[in-house]
Design a protein around this motif. Structure first.
Motif, PDB file in Angstrom:
ATOM      1  N   ALA A   1      59.178  47.472  -7.965  1.00 27.63           N
ATOM      2  CA  ALA A   1      60.401  47.612  -8.756  1.00 27.63           C
ATOM      3  C   ALA A   1      60.667  46.356  -9.574  1.00 27.63           C
ATOM      4  CB  ALA A   1      61.578  47.905  -7.848  1.00 27.63           C
ATOM      5  N   ASP A   2      60.165  45.227  -9.083  1.00 28.91           N
ATOM      6  CA  ASP A   2      60.424  43.983  -9.811  1.00 28.91           C
ATOM      7  C   ASP A   2      59.468  43.811 -10.981  1.00 28.91           C
ATOM      8  OD1 ASP A   2      60.720  42.425  -6.595  1.00 28.91           O
ATOM      9  OD2 ASP A   2      62.235  43.411  -7.836  1.00 28.91           O
TER      10      ASP A   2
ATOM     11  N   LYS B   1      56.500  46.806  -2.295  1.00 30.68           N
ATOM     12  CA  LYS B   1      57.800  46.143  -2.287  1.00 30.68           C
ATOM     13  C   LYS B   1      58.088  45.450  -3.612  1.00 30.68           C
ATOM     14  CE  LYS B   1      57.642  45.442   2.589  1.00 30.68           C
ATOM     15  NZ  LYS B   1      56.476  45.268   3.362  1.00 30.68           N
TER      16      LYS B   1
ATOM     17  N   THR C   1      51.092  40.859 -16.874  1.00 30.11           N
ATOM     18  CA  THR C   1      49.785  40.254 -16.584  1.00 30.11           C
ATOM     19  C   THR C   1      48.680  41.248 -16.850  1.00 30.11           C
ATOM     20  OG1 THR C   1      51.001  39.934 -14.544  1.00 30.11           O
ATOM     21  CG2 THR C   1      49.051  38.582 -14.869  1.00 30.11           C
TER      22      THR C   1
ATOM     23  N   SER D   1      62.109  51.893 -10.742  1.00 34.49           N
ATOM     24  CA  SER D   1      63.103  50.830 -10.601  1.00 34.49           C
ATOM     25  C   SER D   1      64.522  51.363 -10.508  1.00 34.49           C
ATOM     26  CB  SER D   1      62.992  49.883 -11.793  1.00 34.49           C
ATOM     27  OG  SER D   1      63.188  50.623 -12.974  1.00 34.49           O
ATOM     28  N   LYS D   2      64.691  52.685 -10.512  1.00 32.29           N
ATOM     29  CA  LYS D   2      66.057  53.204 -10.521  1.00 32.29           C
ATOM     30  C   LYS D   2      66.427  53.978  -9.268  1.00 32.29           C
ATOM     31  CE  LYS D   2      66.642  52.488 -15.124  1.00 32.29           C
ATOM     32  NZ  LYS D   2      65.305  52.289 -15.551  1.00 32.29           N
ATOM     33  N   VAL D   3      65.426  54.631  -8.689  1.00 36.87           N
ATOM     34  CA  VAL D   3      65.740  55.500  -7.567  1.00 36.87           C
ATOM     35  C   VAL D   3      64.887  55.116  -6.392  1.00 36.87           C
ATOM     36  CG1 VAL D   3      65.874  57.889  -6.786  1.00 36.87           C
ATOM     37  CG2 VAL D   3      66.120  57.363  -9.184  1.00 36.87           C
ATOM     38  N   TYR D   4      65.440  55.310  -5.212  1.00 41.16           N
ATOM     39  CA  TYR D   4      64.631  55.051  -4.036  1.00 41.16           C
ATOM     40  C   TYR D   4      63.837  56.297  -3.681  1.00 41.16           C
ATOM     41  CZ  TYR D   4      63.203  54.756   0.702  1.00 41.16           C
ATOM     42  OH  TYR D   4      62.443  54.795   1.831  1.00 41.16           O
TER      43      TYR D   4
ATOM     44  N   LYS E   1      49.920  45.459 -10.905  1.00 43.30           N
ATOM     45  CA  LYS E   1      49.884  44.009 -11.069  1.00 43.30           C
ATOM     46  C   LYS E   1      49.191  43.620 -12.364  1.00 43.30           C
ATOM     47  CE  LYS E   1      49.195  40.021  -8.198  1.00 43.30           C
ATOM     48  NZ  LYS E   1      48.366  39.428  -7.184  1.00 43.30           N
ATOM     49  N   TYR E   2      48.042  44.244 -12.621  1.00 38.86           N
ATOM     50  CA  TYR E   2      47.299  43.921 -13.842  1.00 38.86           C
ATOM     51  C   TYR E   2      47.258  45.164 -14.702  1.00 38.86           C
ATOM     52  CZ  TYR E   2      45.732  40.238 -10.748  1.00 38.86           C
ATOM     53  OH  TYR E   2      45.694  39.212  -9.868  1.00 38.86           O
ATOM     54  N   ARG E   3      48.061  45.142 -15.737  1.00 37.83           N
ATOM     55  CA  ARG E   3      48.273  46.364 -16.486  1.00 37.83           C
ATOM     56  C   ARG E   3      47.040  46.931 -17.143  1.00 37.83           C
ATOM     57  NH1 ARG E   3      53.544  47.703 -17.434  1.00 37.83           N
ATOM     58  NH2 ARG E   3      54.647  47.025 -15.576  1.00 37.83           N
TER      59      ARG E   3
ATOM     60  N   ARG F   1      57.079  55.289  -2.494  1.00 37.13           N
ATOM     61  CA  ARG F   1      56.200  55.163  -3.660  1.00 37.13           C
ATOM     62  C   ARG F   1      54.867  55.847  -3.464  1.00 37.13           C
ATOM     63  NH1 ARG F   1      60.849  53.771  -5.331  1.00 37.13           N
ATOM     64  NH2 ARG F   1      61.350  51.596  -5.555  1.00 37.13           N
TER      65      ARG F   1
ATOM     66  N   ILE G   1      65.504  49.927  -3.373  1.00 38.14           N
ATOM     67  CA  ILE G   1      64.569  50.023  -4.485  1.00 38.14           C
ATOM     68  C   ILE G   1      63.704  48.780  -4.534  1.00 38.14           C
ATOM     69  CG2 ILE G   1      64.439  50.020  -6.999  1.00 38.14           C
ATOM     70  CD1 ILE G   1      66.900  51.788  -6.978  1.00 38.14           C
TER      71      ILE G   1
ATOM     72  N   MET H   1      61.459  55.141 -13.427  1.00 32.30           N
ATOM     73  CA  MET H   1      62.176  55.735 -12.302  1.00 32.30           C
ATOM     74  C   MET H   1      61.960  54.960 -11.023  1.00 32.30           C
ATOM     75  SD  MET H   1      62.315  59.767 -11.725  1.00 32.30           S
ATOM     76  CE  MET H   1      60.962  59.969 -10.610  1.00 32.30           C
TER      77      MET H   1
ATOM     78  N   PHE I   1      44.175  47.373 -15.891  1.00 38.52           N
ATOM     79  CA  PHE I   1      43.234  47.970 -14.950  1.00 38.52           C
ATOM     80  C   PHE I   1      42.881  49.403 -15.322  1.00 38.52           C
ATOM     81  CE2 PHE I   1      41.840  45.630 -11.383  1.00 38.52           C
ATOM     82  CZ  PHE I   1      41.044  46.518 -10.678  1.00 38.52           C
TER      83      PHE I   1
ATOM     84  N   GLU J   1      62.800  44.879  -2.491  1.00 44.26           N
ATOM     85  CA  GLU J   1      62.922  44.226  -1.199  1.00 44.26           C
ATOM     86  C   GLU J   1      63.544  42.849  -1.359  1.00 44.26           C
ATOM     87  OE1 GLU J   1      61.188  45.051   1.985  1.00 44.26           O
ATOM     88  OE2 GLU J   1      61.348  47.078   1.205  1.00 44.26           O
TER      89      GLU J   1
END
Lengths: 803, 166
Positions: free
Chosen positions: B163-164, B160, A25, B3-6, B73-75, B9, A93, B1, B77, A95
């Motif tokens: 990562a998605d 939260k 987006t 999305s790969k490691v906890y 969210k808005y790349r 943030r 990683i 990273m 920005f 939720e």
């Protein structure tokens, strides 16, 4: 065992947008779309809004499970079932959309190779970086640095930038850091597929160690053998839902049901469509390991049965069912056909329904996936048989190793090569046996049989002939035509085999006296004038020896001394077999069998008296009998069972007594393992031994074990359960009262007798129990027990081709 | 990273601000050098400097958190950021002194968080008769705190989903 990971109704939703062209987006687009929509509404108020299609994709839906500390869980599923998402949620990683996850303990997750590795930094720097990201403090990393480097085997490349590493080195380094993290929970996602076999082996060993330390391990893999090697629990995910949660064996079974789909372990055809022709039609073919059990994953140690069911439509032809066994690399492992059945090969068939079975032995096939090509032909011409049925890929099954021991793999966890995986017999060095013994390996040694002429007319002196073993031996010798002289006390129990089977009837003489009476013994022996002596007279009961230790020693030790004294003052004796006991060994409660050269010992008076008797035997042999040319051997056998034993405090007699009286049997130590065998087994050994001593003398004058097959060393509980199966009126319970010490493990290694005497156990334990019950049943019905006993002895002979 | 490691943030924007803080300290050394060169002796108001440094830190952190979260969210920005900074440069008292702003605009002008920070720095270091416009300063500082707190809240809420989305 608290649960370390608890997942409750976990769900994770992703939204898939179908209309979008861009990957992400942008503010620009949001604003622009917003304006477009407003304008669109203004310009075309009635037109339908074409909204971007949003599709909800549930990667995980209501997954719930508990993992306990120390569990090694394998997560198996097809691609796209939600494994990686689950691991990401567990690693915090991402939720969950709904539901909750609670985790107790430090988590180290290897979700991708080299997470946290910066390509420009060297290996050394990356270890610190990766370690820090995974949660180790700098001091910890410093401490473990050398271990990490040696595990990863990258000493040479520590100072080159990681971007130069091969993928294998990458994985090794990444895994090495994670492995030394000492996490409480380790999560691994298929990263090990990159390493070579040696590395994978190391990783499995390490992960196995984790399991030993109580670390919880979660592994995701497609590879069934990886999962079975490593895990004790299996979880299957299907399309985001939890499909199965249970032991790893059941999970693997279930997975193969899901995954293989079309290849099953059975195939049935409707008759008109069944493969074949007017001569024969194949109706069904099935593979199974345990009868009546479903599933297509078989234990590598168990035999696999392939069952053909077919209808012969035309009479008069020889029909031969056969198959090709293919493995997963499409290699034909072997072919086998019905021409190996001696009864039916070459026999013309009548029309009708037939079921043919082939048994592939256990511990033969390697782990993997197999498929069967079914064939039915007529072997009228070896070069080109007429083929009636030839179906490829009919059924399939998998072989796996549950790693419980007993397979060729043993403890080895890494890759195990080979198209087949048999357990072969190995003979590690003959140095164990005397040089004399090696010479005799070329002679053929025959089983004692009623047609055996060796014992015919021989003078045999037998002490203890009124006892259980003595009674059977005496009858056997009588059946072979020997002149049997006996010397023993009156039978030990009121009901006894000596009277019941009229052992006396065929004996040349039967002296009732005490073995401790040296004078009488010597006299009896002189008047008999034997060439062969069997010494069985003894006080045989462990519990009795606790009550009467001195008497036990007198009878067992001094009795033996008296016998040898009598022997050495006589002439004409050629062979002496001293029957001691398996309890003569110093019992270390090992799981392996005792060999003849192991230390003598004995915890209780009876056992130690037998140990002493052995020492006496060895001393007399060396000092007196060898120089005199008399061959003296000692024989050690296990717990003998059979019809005609009424001794107190022996398992089978107690059991039969309880059964007859309708009482509950009190089992003393149900978990004690003993080498059980039918009485005829060691007796056959003694007879063979006596024959060899007579003809070949000193080379056989040693100690010999005559124990049952390894698998027949069973706990007391097993015996009682088998008897309960065969006779429904057996009731039993454990005796909780404190008992005098009885050994827990006791096994004999009889390889020497196998090898040098060619002695083999013939009746497995189940048969022994059966025969005992038969004998007992016959006795209850007042049959002619002498005839029954002689019949059982005859049935034992190898020429009749018994079990 | 991500999305790969906890890992928390918050570390990412915080590390950017902290790295800039080190740059700031280096500039501070240069300032000290200049003060020595010109023989300028600092007065007691220097002791208030840490407060202003903290305000600057908070301003940077707050703005950083907001922009970082929005950028996920808005790349696009991040493209806006240089413009905003450039614009901010002109309305902050970098090239001029706050005194030249007429009275009626003073309060509006103080809505810019950096006004309070920069004026405060000047007041603390230069000493003498530089005065601090207290109402404006307090407005700036409270705005900074509001941006910081809301920034943290927004960042933690949206983290939260990082990562998605990434």
């Amino acid at each position: 065992m608290s649960s370390v990971i608890r997942v409750e109704n976990l769900s994770k939703k992703y939204i898939i947008d179908h209309q979008k062209q861009e990957r992400y987006t942008t503010l620009r687009d949001v604003l622009a779309n917003g304006v477009k929509r407003r304008l669109g509404k203004l310009l075309h108020p009635s037109a339908r809004q074409k909204d971007a299609e949003h599709e909800e994709f549930w990667a995980l839906k209501e997954v719930s499970f508990d993992i306990q500390q120390g569990d090694r869980v394998g997560i198996i599923s097809r691609n796209g079932a939600g494994k990686s998402t689950l691991l990401k949620v567990l690693s915090r990683i991402t939720e969950p959309t709904s539901g909750r996850v609670s985790i107790k303990g430090r988590v180290a997750s290897l979700l991708e190779v080299g997470t946290g590795f910066h390509p420009e930094l060297t290996g050394r720097e990356n270890i610190f970086l990766n370690g820090a990201i995974l949660g180790m403090s700098k001091a910890e990393i410093k401490n473990k640095f050398d271990e990490i480097v040696s595990f990863a085997e990258v000493e040479k490349f520590l100072d080159t930038p990681v971007k130069r590493y091969s993928s294998g080195m990458y994985v090794r380094l990444a895994f090495a850091v994670a492995a030394h993290l000492e996490p409480e929970i380790l999560i691994v996602d298929e990263v090990l597929a990159v390493g070579d076999a040696g590395f994978q082996n190391k990783c499995f060993k390490k992960m196995g160690e984790f399991g030993g330390r109580g670390v919880t391990v979660l592994v995701v893999s497609h590879n069934i053998s990886v999962i079975t090697r490593l895990c004790n629990r299996g979880i299957i995910l299907q399309s985001g839902r939890l499909d199965f949660d249970g032991t790893v064996l059941d999970a693997v079974n279930r997975y193969s049901e899901i995954a293989s789909g079309d290849i099953r372990p059975y195939k049935i055809w409707a008759e008109p469509a069944a493969p074949g022709n007017e001569v024969v039609r194949l109706l069904s073919i099935k593979a199974y390991s345990v009868a009546n059990e479903q599933g297509d994953v078989f234990d590598i140690r168990r035999p696999v049965t392939i069952e053909f069911s077919y209808r012969v439509c035309q009479s008069g032809k020889t029909i031969n069912p056969a198959f090709f066994l293919y493995n997963q690399d499409n290699i034909i492992v072997f072919i086998s056909g019905g021409m190996h059945d001696p009864e039916w090969a070459g026999r013309q068939r009548q029309a009708g329904l037939y079921t043919s079975r082939c048994i592939i032995p256990g511990n033969f096939l390697a782990e993997g996936t197999y498929s069967i090509q079914a064939i039915i032909n007529t072997m009228d011409n070896i070069k080109s048989p007429t083929v009636h049925v030839n179906e490829k890929d009919t059924i399939g099954f998998k072989i796996y190793d549950p790693l419980e021991g007993g397979s060729a793999r043993g403890e080895h966890r890494g890759a195990y090569y080979g198209v087949v995986r048999p357990i072969l017999e190995w003979d590690i060095g003959l140095a164990f046996f005397s040089t004399q013994a090696r010479k005799t390996m070329t002679t053929t040694i025959n089983y004692p049989q009623s047609t055996n002429t060796f014992f015919k007319g021989k003078k045999v002196f037998l002490t203890g002939h009124t006892g259980f073993k003595g009674g059977w031996l005496s009858l056997w010798l009588q059946s072979m035509g020997a002149e049997v002289h006996g010397y023993a006390l009156n039978p030990p129990t009121e009901t006894n085999i000596f009277s019941v089977a009229e052992v006396n009837k065929g004996m040349a003489s039967s002296v009732i006296a005490d073995i401790r009476d040296a004078g009488k013994l010597s006299q009896a022996m002189k008047s008999a004038g034997p060439e062969i002596i069997f010494h069985m007279a003894a006080q045989p009961l462990v519990r009795y020896s606790y009550a009467h230790p001195a008497e036990t020693y007198e009878v067992n030790v001094m009795g033996t001394v008296n016998l040898f004294e009598a022997v050495r003052t006589m002439s004409g004796v050629k062979a002496v077999v001293n029957v001691t006991s398996d309890k003569c060994y110093e019992n270390h409660e090992w799981e392996r069998g005792y060999r003849e050269n192991e230390a003598m010992g004995g915890f209780d008076p009876y056992s130690s008296s037998k140990g002493c008797a052995e020492l006496v035997t060895a001393a007399y042999r060396r000092s007196f009998l060898d120089p005199a040319g008399i061959a003296l051997a000692s024989a050690r056998a296990g717990n003998v069972i059979g019809g005609g034993d009424w001794a107190a405090d022996r398992l089978i007699p107690d059991l039969l007594r309880a059964m007859d009286a309708g009482e509950t049997l009190k089992v003393r130590s149900p978990d004690s393992i003993r080498p059980w065998q039918h009485v005829l087994e060691p007796l056959s050994g003694y007879l063979m031994l006596a024959e060899q001593l007579y003809s070949d003398g000193a080379s056989f004058a040693e100690a010999w074990n005559f124990g049952p097959a390894d698998e027949d060393a069973r706990p007391v509980k097993w015996i009682v359960e088998r008897m309960a199966e065969m006779r429904k009126d057996v009731k039993w319970q454990c005796d909780e009262t404190p008992q005098p010490h009885e050994a827990n493990y006791l096994k004999l290694d009889s390889s020497k007798a196998h090898r040098l005497l060619n002695w083999q156990p013939r009746w497995r334990l189940q048969t022994a129990l059966q025969k005992t019950l038969e004998w007992h049943g016959a006795w209850r019905k007042d049959e002619d027990m002498r005839a029954v006993t002689l019949a059982q002895i005859a049935a034992y002979q190898p020429e009749k081709q018994n079990s | 990273m991500i999305s790969k490691v906890y890992f928390p943030r918050l570390v990412v924007p915080a590390s950017a601000v902290i790295v800039s803080f080190v740059d700031f300290l280096i500039s501070g050394v240069i300032l000290v050098g200049l003060m020595v060169w010109y023989g300028f002796a600092p007065n007691l108001r220097m002791l208030a400097l840490p407060i202003f440094i903290f305000v600057a830190f908070a301003a940077a952190m707050g703005a950083g958190l907001w922009i970082a979260a929005l950028n996920v969210k808005y790349r696009d920005f991040r493209i806006v950021v240089p413009f905003v900074v450039q614009f901010g440069l002109y309305i902050s008292p970098v090239g001029f002194s706050s005194n030249i702003v007429p009275e009626q605009w003073r309060l509006l002008y103080s809505l810019n968080p950096m006004v309070g920070v920069i004026d405060g720095f000047r007041w603390a270091i230069l000493g003498g008769d530089t005065r601090l416009y207290w109402p404006g300063f307090l407005l700036s500082v409270s705005l900074v705190l509001v941006i910081l707190i809301t920034g943290i809240i927004y960042f933690r809420t949206t983290e939260k989903t990082f990562a998605d989305v990434i």
